[in-house]
Design a protein around this motif. Structure first.
Motif, PDB file in Angstrom:
ATOM      1  N   PRO A   1       0.971  -5.810  -3.767  1.00  0.00           N
ATOM      2  CA  PRO A   1       1.655  -6.008  -2.480  1.00  0.00           C
ATOM      3  C   PRO A   1       2.368  -4.725  -2.055  1.00  0.00           C
ATOM      4  CG  PRO A   1       2.041  -7.878  -3.915  1.00  0.00           C
ATOM      5  CD  PRO A   1       1.357  -6.827  -4.755  1.00  0.00           C
ATOM      6  N   ALA A   2       2.132  -4.300  -0.782  1.00  0.00           N
ATOM      7  CA  ALA A   2       2.620  -2.987  -0.339  1.00  0.00           C
ATOM      8  C   ALA A   2       4.137  -2.881  -0.427  1.00  0.00           C
ATOM      9  CB  ALA A   2       2.149  -2.725   1.094  1.00  0.00           C
ATOM     10  N   GLU A   3       4.843  -4.018  -0.292  1.00  0.00           N
ATOM     11  CA  GLU A   3       6.312  -3.916  -0.296  1.00  0.00           C
ATOM     12  C   GLU A   3       6.858  -3.533  -1.666  1.00  0.00           C
ATOM     13  OE1 GLU A   3       5.266  -7.417  -0.154  1.00  0.00           O
ATOM     14  OE2 GLU A   3       6.779  -8.556  -1.236  1.00  0.00           O
TER      15      GLU A   3
ATOM     16  N   LEU B   1       5.603  -1.154  -3.394  1.00  0.00           N
ATOM     17  CA  LEU B   1       5.351   0.281  -3.554  1.00  0.00           C
ATOM     18  C   LEU B   1       6.212   1.117  -2.620  1.00  0.00           C
ATOM     19  CD1 LEU B   1       1.453   0.151  -3.757  1.00  0.00           C
ATOM     20  CD2 LEU B   1       3.102   0.175  -5.623  1.00  0.00           C
ATOM     21  N   THR B   2       6.868   0.484  -1.648  1.00  0.00           N
ATOM     22  CA  THR B   2       7.625   1.209  -0.631  1.00  0.00           C
ATOM     23  C   THR B   2       9.097   0.851  -0.732  1.00  0.00           C
ATOM     24  OG1 THR B   2       7.018  -0.597   0.848  1.00  0.00           O
ATOM     25  CG2 THR B   2       5.755   1.432   1.045  1.00  0.00           C
TER      26      THR B   2
END
Lengths: 547, 183
Positions: B113-115, B117-118
């Protein structure tokens, strides 16, 4: 992206701005005859109706008092009360920068509130958030009165008191209550120590935040209680608090357009202006939500789920909330953020920049409308030249003196952005402070001066900007960019208002038609944006194209 | 000029009393009346009264037994919050994201999930998406020696909707408290 957030914000804002514009007229420019109100106003802010030079002088003197008082309070914060966390002294250049920033309604912050300021210092800035916004509203009221042809433009101190007590105070209370209910803290106690489930200590900074955030959004001031501004869960805890805050950013700026129409007696003209600004606003929100939809490019090749860019964003507001806020906060001169602008996709970063370069899409409370008046006079001048007639605005002839003042204001803005940005890009003054090298670093420097010159206050916060050169340079830019664009248009309006009314004929260029709207939009784009095209290409566009 | 200054000073005192005294005290009275818990910072406490954290702020979690929140540029420092301010197209973020993806150890072939990684804007984002929470269920279940389905059901049960969004959100600290309260 779901358009629920931008839809809700813009529909509510447009709908509420109309009755609020009516109220603003009643509050700021009341018809004579209400005896008890006049008695109170004379008691609290005595003085006579003045001509525009005296009005401008009163404005400057009061703003100097604001600056002096807050410089003293900030410089002495370590010895003053309401400092439960024992915040230490601030450097001289930071005191200067912070005081100027809040006096000019910019709210550019080179400090982090919860790290460096006592509660008393925050209260001092909160006072400025009231009176700097009231200064803008008062200035617009005076310019509208001058354009309406009145001999006197009002009494500055009385207008300021009206704007504070009758407009900003009730609206701030109305907003602070739901914010507190949603979870924004409001306490005079200092930070609290927490021990997590894993036994780690976490210090939680808090304070009288709800009061601060409400007036910060309405002002539109934009300076946050905490470093990350409205990204911080204590400033903006929920989806609902985000929609309400975003609405508050644009509400008063929209309403002041209607007030301008009512005072000048040209409601149809105000409608044309509102439509032009709304078109710009919709374009900005549309572009920002579209360019922010692609995923974070740095995640390419990592097998991440595909979705909108999430670096520097909070999940609870929804995907479109960040770019919507970025567009709205830089259309008005608010400058608060609910996502980190430095981490917007490169092309999205161009949207807030363009908003501040044009600096008229509803603009600051009062001041944005004043900028628009300058563009209008220029558009009327161009139209007059094209048909070979002496240009007119609101029934009065636009001549050399007015055009000199208008062009002066229009050229001041790019000069205050591009000249110092060139200096800081060419020397270590700026180059040593950027967080992201290359074209993104150029954007960081240009954004900082743009924000200062537009009296906006948002930033590409990766920039290490709490240095002596940055504090002094942006401080000076903010001062020049605040007072000249108030005083020169005041002079222009004063000069116009003294002229005889020209009878309206079939040959008169009407300022309430579609043709006028298109001409105004073209003037804004050509004069306002073209000067910045080269730097836009070298910064955000180059970063977008680089792979 | 002297009278200008005198009148300006008088107006300054008057507006300070309004904007920096009467106004915040009124807001505080309202906040105390409608939301006293929130006014103090939405704090969650143990039975002995000591503070665990704020419902609204992320905290560091490193044990495999707990849900991990989104990355923070300031290691969840709630006294000096800030985002990463990194360019989303830059090499610094690319390196940081690759390191985070490795630390999650979700297993080959699983999309991250991209969240996760950011970094969030405040460094204190209290929420995960339901996908971001479910991706961590297997690790938590193994560390707690519980069936993964039970942990997944708990996380699903605690997720909430926000208007206009397809993805549901989970408050990490509240979910972790619920995990500890599992019988």
């Amino acid at each position: 992206m779901s358009m629920v957030v931008p839809g809700a914000v813009l529909i509510l804002a447009v709908g509420l701005s109309w009755p609020l514009g009516w109220y603003l007229r009643w509050a700021l420019d009341p018809p004579p005859g209400c005896a008890w109100r006049e008695r109170w106003e004379q008691r609290l802010a005595p003085g006579d109706e003045e001509t525009w030079p005296r009005y401008g002088l009163a404005l400057l003197v009061f703003n100097a008092v604001m600056l002096g008082a807050v410089v003293v309070l900030l410089a002495c914060q370590q010895w003053l009360p309401l400092n439960p966390d024992g915040k230490g002294p601030l450097t001289a250049s930071l005191v200067f920068h912070t005081a100027v920033s809040f006096v000019t309604n910019t709210n550019l912050q080179h400090y982090s509130g919860e790290v460096m300021l006592s509660y008393l210092s925050q209260l001092a800035l909160q006072w400025l958030q009231f009176v700097s916004a009231a200064t803008g509203l008062a200035a617009l009221t005076a310019i509208a009165r001058a354009l309406a042809g009145r001999q006197t433009v009002g009494c500055f101190r009385r207008d300021l008191l009206r704007a504070t007590v009758l407009v900003l105070l009730p609206l701030a209370l109305l907003l602070a209550a739901p914010l507190a209910w949603q979870g924004v803290p409001m306490t005079w106690q200092g930070a609290v120590e927490a021990r997590t489930l894993e036994g780690v200590t976490q210090t939680i900074a808090r304070g009288p935040v709800a009061a601060f955030v409400a007036i910060k959004q309405l002002g539109p001031n934009g300076g946050g209680f905490f470093g990350p501004n409205s990204c911080h869960p204590f400033e903006n805890p929920t989806w609902l608090s985000n929609v309400l805050s975003c609405l508050a950013i644009v509400l008063l700026a929209m309403a002041s357009t209607w007030m301008f129409g009512r005072i000048t007696g040209r409601p149809r003209h105000a409608t044309a202006l509102f439509a032009v600004m709304l078109a710009f606003m919709l374009a900005k929100v549309g572009v920002a939500t579209a360019t922010e939809a692609p995923p974070t490019r740095a995640l390419a090749g990592l097998n991440a789920t595909v979705g909108p860019n999430l670096e520097g964003k909070e999940l609870r507001f929804g995907a479109a909330a960040g770019p919507t806020w970025a567009a709205v906060t830089t259309a008005t001169s608010n400058g608060s953020v609910n996502c980190m602008h430095d981490s917007l996709n490169p092309l999205t970063g161009l949207v807030p920049l363009t908003g501040m370069w044009l600096n008229m899409v509803f603009g600051g409370v009062g001041v944005g409308m004043i900028n628009l008046v300058v563009y209008i006079v220029t558009a009327a001048f161009l139209a007059g030249m094209m048909v070979g007639r002496t240009p007119e605005y609101l029934g009065r002839k636009v001549e050399t003196r007015e055009m000199q003042l208008a062009i002066g204001v229009l050229l001041l803005h790019p000069a205050l952005i591009l000249l110092p940005a060139a200096l800081f890009c060419a020397t270590p003054l700026g180059r040593a402070t950027v967080a992201n090298p290359g074209s993104h670093g150029l954007t960081e420097i240009v954004y900082e001066f743009t924000s200062a010159a537009a009296n906006n206050g948002s930033g590409f916060e990766g920039l290490g900007d709490n240095t002596l050169p940055w504090n002094v340079a942006t401080g000076l830019v903010m001062l020049l960019a605040r007072y000249l664009p108030i005083l020169l248009p005041l002079a222009m309006a004063g000069s116009l208002g003294q002229k005889r009314l020209v009878a309206e004929t079939a040959g008169t260029f009407r300022t309430d038609t579609l043709t006028f709207g298109l001409l105004l939009a073209a003037t804004i784009l050509i004069i306002g944006a073209l000067l910045f095209l080269p730097v836009a290409v070298l910064g955000p566009v180059a970063e977008h194209l680089a792979r | 000029m002297a009278s200008e200054l005198g009148r300006s000073l008088r107006l300054a005192v008057c507006t300070i009393l309004i904007g920096a005294v009467a106004y915040p005290l009124t807001v505080q009275a309202i906040a105390q009346a409608v939301a006293p818990e929130q006014a103090a910072g939405s704090l969650l406490r143990r039975e002995d009264g000591s503070v665990i954290g704020s419902r609204l702020l992320a905290q560091p979690f490193r044990s495999p037994r707990y849900l991990w929140p989104r990355p923070s540029a300031v290691d969840y420092n709630a006294a000096a919050a800030v985002g990463s301010n990194l360019s989303p197209a830059g090499d610094k973020l690319r390196a940081a994201a690759a390191e985070r993806a490795g630390a999650l150890r979700l297993g080959a072939g699983r999309a991250v999930p991209a969240e996760l990684l950011t970094a969030s804007g405040s460094g204190l984002d209290p929420d995960l998406t339901l996908e971001g929470a479910l991706a961590q269920v297997e690790r938590i279940a193994a560390a707690r020696q519980r069936p993964a389905a039970a942990v997944a059901a708990l996380v699903r049960h605690r997720s909430r909707r926000i208007p206009g969004e397809a993805r549901r959100l989970v408050n990490v600290l509240e979910a972790n408290l619920a995990l500890d309260a599992l019988p």
